[in-house]
Design a protein around this motif. Sequence first.
Motif, short mmCIF file in Angstrom:
data_model
loop_
_atom_site.label_atom_id
_atom_site.label_comp_id
_atom_site.label_asym_id
_atom_site.label_seq_id
_atom_site.Cartn_x
_atom_site.Cartn_y
_atom_site.Cartn_z
N LYS A 1 0.84 -1.21 0.00
CA LYS A 1 0.00 0.00 0.00
C LYS A 1 0.87 1.25 0.00
CE LYS A 1 -4.01 -2.13 2.16
NZ LYS A 1 -4.82 -2.23 3.38
N ALA A 2 1.99 1.21 0.72
CA ALA A 2 2.93 2.35 0.72
C ALA A 2 3.54 2.55 -0.66
CB ALA A 2 4.01 2.14 1.77
N LEU A 3 3.85 1.47 -1.36
CA LEU A 3 4.38 1.55 -2.71
C LEU A 3 3.37 2.24 -3.63
CD1 LEU A 3 6.27 -1.03 -4.78
CD2 LEU A 3 4.06 -0.32 -5.62
N LEU A 4 2.09 1.85 -3.52
CA LEU A 4 1.06 2.47 -4.35
C LEU A 4 0.85 3.93 -3.96
CD1 LEU A 4 -1.43 -0.52 -4.53
CD2 LEU A 4 0.10 0.31 -6.33
N GLN A 5 1.01 4.26 -2.69
CA GLN A 5 0.91 5.65 -2.27
C GLN A 5 2.07 6.47 -2.83
OE1 GLN A 5 -1.78 7.08 -0.58
NE2 GLN A 5 -0.74 8.89 -1.37
N LYS A 6 3.27 5.85 -2.86
CA LYS A 6 4.42 6.53 -3.46
C LYS A 6 4.15 6.80 -4.94
CE LYS A 6 9.29 6.42 -4.49
NZ LYS A 6 10.59 5.85 -4.31
#
Length: 140
Positions: free
Chosen positions: A27-32
Amino acid sequence: MRFLLFLILLAAPFTGVHAQRSASAIKALLQKQTDSWNEGNLDSFMSTYWQSDSLIFIGKRGPTYGWQATLDNYKRSYPDTTAMGKLHFDILEMKSVASDTWFVVGKWHLARSIGDLEGHFSLLIRKTKGQWKIIADHSS
């Protein structure tokens, strides 16, 4: 037999914690990706992809192979922040398919002054060299 059952029960909570950490990292990757896109920074956006000739991106024009070719296509299709607009993802499904690989399905939306765009995506994300990277992207 009891000992084996004991080991399985003992390991079960750790497996759940590992899956939760992996899901949070993805989810953090997609937020990045979202943040980078919305800043107009395609290089940062592409840092979430596997930098390999084996990366595959499938879009409306068919498959593109390789990280550089994918970046080049993005730069051609979205030459400026007006064309890029503002990106939003809705994650519809996340599934672990192996300890180091996840399958993600979602919806993307670009809010743009020149006309909104939207579609769906499926991603294969794998942990390589300690980092989660998109290794396959099918966006339509």
